[in-house]
Each structure stands twice: as C-alpha cells, then as structure tokens.
Design an enzyme around this catalytic site. Sequence first.
Site, short mmCIF file in Angstrom:
data_model
loop_
_atom_site.label_atom_id
_atom_site.label_comp_id
_atom_site.label_asym_id
_atom_site.label_seq_id
_atom_site.Cartn_x
_atom_site.Cartn_y
_atom_site.Cartn_z
N HIS A 18 26.12 84.67 66.10
CA HIS A 18 25.47 84.22 67.36
C HIS A 18 26.01 83.05 68.14
O HIS A 18 27.24 82.75 67.88
CB HIS A 18 23.99 83.71 66.56
CG HIS A 18 24.28 82.61 65.64
ND1 HIS A 18 24.86 81.37 65.83
CD2 HIS A 18 24.07 82.48 64.29
CE1 HIS A 18 24.80 80.87 64.85
NE2 HIS A 18 24.21 81.21 63.99
N HIS A 21 28.24 80.19 66.44
CA HIS A 21 29.48 80.35 65.84
C HIS A 21 30.22 80.33 66.94
O HIS A 21 31.37 80.03 67.17
CB HIS A 21 29.35 81.87 65.24
CG HIS A 21 28.43 82.12 64.17
ND1 HIS A 21 27.38 83.03 64.19
CD2 HIS A 21 28.14 81.54 62.94
CE1 HIS A 21 26.74 82.87 63.02
NE2 HIS A 21 27.42 82.12 62.18
N CYS A 126 17.35 74.38 46.57
CA CYS A 126 16.95 75.28 47.52
C CYS A 126 17.58 76.67 47.86
O CYS A 126 18.80 76.36 48.03
CB CYS A 126 16.85 74.55 48.88
SG CYS A 126 16.54 75.62 50.52
N CYS A 129 19.40 77.13 51.08
CA CYS A 129 20.76 76.04 51.30
C CYS A 129 21.77 76.77 50.32
O CYS A 129 22.96 76.32 50.25
CB CYS A 129 20.47 74.62 51.07
SG CYS A 129 19.30 73.86 52.32
N CYS A 143 12.26 71.88 52.11
CA CYS A 143 13.77 71.67 52.79
C CYS A 143 13.45 71.68 54.41
O CYS A 143 12.87 72.45 54.56
CB CYS A 143 14.46 72.88 52.25
SG CYS A 143 16.13 72.99 53.26
N HIS A 146 14.99 75.08 55.74
CA HIS A 146 14.16 76.33 55.43
C HIS A 146 12.81 76.46 55.23
O HIS A 146 12.21 77.48 55.24
CB HIS A 146 14.92 76.87 54.12
CG HIS A 146 16.41 77.16 54.31
ND1 HIS A 146 17.37 76.18 53.99
CD2 HIS A 146 17.20 78.02 54.99
CE1 HIS A 146 18.66 76.56 54.49
NE2 HIS A 146 18.21 77.79 55.01
N LYS A 301 13.82 74.80 69.55
CA LYS A 301 14.91 75.58 68.67
C LYS A 301 15.25 76.96 68.89
O LYS A 301 14.06 77.43 69.25
CB LYS A 301 14.33 75.45 67.27
CG LYS A 301 15.72 75.22 66.20
CD LYS A 301 15.08 75.26 64.93
CE LYS A 301 15.83 75.80 64.02
NZ LYS A 301 16.32 75.35 62.91
N LYS A 304 16.20 83.79 65.97
CA LYS A 304 15.96 85.35 66.33
C LYS A 304 14.53 85.32 66.05
O LYS A 304 13.79 86.20 66.70
CB LYS A 304 16.58 85.90 64.96
CG LYS A 304 17.46 87.16 65.67
CD LYS A 304 17.88 87.97 64.42
CE LYS A 304 19.02 87.53 63.56
NZ LYS A 304 19.68 88.04 62.63
ZN LIG Z 1 17.08 74.59 52.55
#
Ligand SMILES: [Zn+2]
Length: 418
Positions: A18, A21, A126, A129, A143, A146, A301, A304
């Site tokens: 994406h 990267h 998590c 992560c 988290c 996430h 933010k 997708k």
């Molecule tokens: Zn996480």
Amino acid sequence: MKKFYITTPVYYVNDVPHIGHTYTTIAADVLARWHRELGEEVFFLTGTDEHGAKIETKAKEMKLEPKQYADKIADAFKEAWQELNISHDGFLRTTGEAHIKAVQKALRFMHDKGDIYLSKYEGLYCRGCEQYKSERDLIDGMCQDHKIAPEKMSEECYTFKLSKYQDELLEKIKNDELQILPLNRKNEIVSFYEKEGLADVSFSRKNVNWGIPIPWDKSHTVYVWADAFLNYLTGLGWDGATPFNKGGKGDLKFWPPSVQLMSKDILRVHATIWPAMLLSLGLPLPKKIFIHGYFQVNGQKMGKSLGNAIAPSDLIKKYGVDAARYLIMGATAFGHDGDISWEKFNDKYNADLANGLGNLAARVSNLLETNKIGLDLEVGSDKKLIKKYAENMQAFKFDEALKILWEKLRAGDTVLSD
Ligand SMILES: [Zn+2]
C-alpha cells in the site's frame, strides 16, 4: 570507496503493498540513487517478513499453505517495486533457507552467552500486534492499533535479557552513536528509556507453528520480530557467525547500515530490541534510523475498510511512474505526517509537472527547433547550488532540495519571458 547501506523494513505479508510501504521504499530509492550519483558504493535492501500466527491464519482463510500464501504476497511486493522502478540491490524473504539457518545460529549464540533464558511469561497479548502489551499501551483496555482487547496469556518462553542493555543503549542513543532522526523521535525514545525502561522480552512462542524453530528446543518458534530484525544482516549474506567471520561466508563489507528508514509505528522496537540484539551478538549498531510520517486522506486515517485508500498502482496508471514517485515524495516534508487526496495530487501534477516543468521543456524545445540550434548543457556548473542541494539531501530534507530545483526552473522561465 565510500559505502552506503540503506534498508527499508521487511514488509509483513499480511497485506499487499500500500502507499505506506511505497512511501518508505521510494524514499530509500531516492537516497540510494543519490548516493550512487555521488560515486559511493551502495547496497539497498528491502524484502518481506513472512512468519507468525497472523500469516498462518490468513493462509488458512485462503485455503493455502502458509508458504504458498507468502510466495504470492512476496511476488506482489516484487512486482510493485519493479513497476515503481525501485533500484534495490537485495530482496530478503524471511522464509529463505539461509536466513532461517542464520537466525538459529544467532539465537544459539545469544542463548549460550546467557542472554536468552527460559521463563514464564504472563501478560496481555494482542493478536493483531503479535505482541504483549503493557497497561500503558492500552486505551479503555483496547489495543490502540487494533481496537481489540488483548487476552490474558501465560506461557513458557525463552526470554531475551533486554534489560541488560538499557544503560549502554541509552548512552549510545543520547550521544548519537545510534542517531535517531528527526530529533523529536529521538526525544520520544530517550524519554521512553528514562521513564519506562527496558523489560526483558519473550523471544519464543509455543503456540505458533509458522515460524523458525528454536534450535535447542523445537517445541518453540522464534518470535517474529527477532526473526525479522536479522534480515538486515542476512540480506547481506550473513550466515549467523559472530563476530563476523572475516573471509567466511557472507560479504559484510556494507555493515553497519548508514541509514534505516521506517514509519513511526515500528520505531520503538527498532530503537530497543534490535540494537540490543546487535550488542548481544557483538556487532556494530546502525548509524542512523530515520522515521517518516504517515499519510492521511483529507484528514482521515487511510484504510481499506474506510474505502479511501489510494493504491500505488492507481497513481501510476493515472500519472505515470516518475510523476507518481514525484507526487508521493512531494506530498509532505519528509519526517512529518502529510495529508493526501486525489485532488491534491491533481493540483500538484498540473502546477509542477504539466505547467511548470512541462511548459518550460516545451518552450525550450520549440525555441531550439525553430532556430535550428543544439543545446550545450553544462551539467553542474553552479557549485554553490549543488552544495546547497547536497546538504539538504544529506539531511533528508527532500522538499528543500526540490525547492532549489524549482527556483532554478522558475529562473529559466523568466529568462525565456524576457
Ligand atoms: Zn494490537
């Protein structure tokens, strides 16, 4: 000959390439090309990080073996970099046989040294992560990355004595022996060391099958980060021998990295676990870590699931490769967060490339054609300008370097208008 070794992180294959990267990789490419231009010997490494429970789950969802799934995504990265004209010298996959052997050898060395010990770990884990979280990392018990509540987990694991390296690392970061840039990022890390400090970290998993087996206890696999970090060494051909075996396998003339580029989400592990592993292995630390910002789309933010992601391939389709690279690098001052949108890309494309550079090139070529004259280009005649440009490039101030070029282009426009 002066050497320049630059790395991107190995990208986790839980996702296709994406714009995040892409941003890191184009920036690394710009620097690699610049240093080649300076006559230095350059090695530019990128690659993919392919182990871990998350990958195993993803593969299962797609009814593939983990390796088959990883192959597919690694290919997608290779294709993306080819499409973007990235000039990397190496592409390291963490599932490669040589990498696996080197990781095992390195961990055995650290274990024999007493830096890895068996213990029981209890904590909040998590799954997103693939990391244990401290209470401080959580907001409302979730988290932050996430939006899920970590699970209480307790397991037997091999643990790395990270705490042992706290003082030595803090000193090296403070005095810029390991330089963290920009300065606000260094300050964040120094304050993390001083306020929270380094706790020992679990380096093995009992319940993750898709990983590198711990060589002395095959019922455990190596923690994904410990595996991934060593790519920066194995990507040069390192076979796990420590200290470097001169004349042995692996040409390590490029070690240590001149600069390691990354986004801020992985700074903390790169400024703690990674250099501590190097100290444990008795190897020199990277010279610089540079942290770039994130992109948002219209203040939101990007993701997708939010339906607002801008795919690198769509940028190339619309503007062509060079223009797409220019627009991504020009979106914000390097090191700062930036806001992007199709509208902004269009505006910049038209202003800088179609009207600015494009217009000037058209006027010059018209002039040459109608008057049947050749162009005698004196490259690099303005020494002061070149010096200023180089200083900005060395300082990762790509936007300032570009400003110098635009000044020159505008001056050209003025000459033609007179
Ligand atoms: Zn996480």
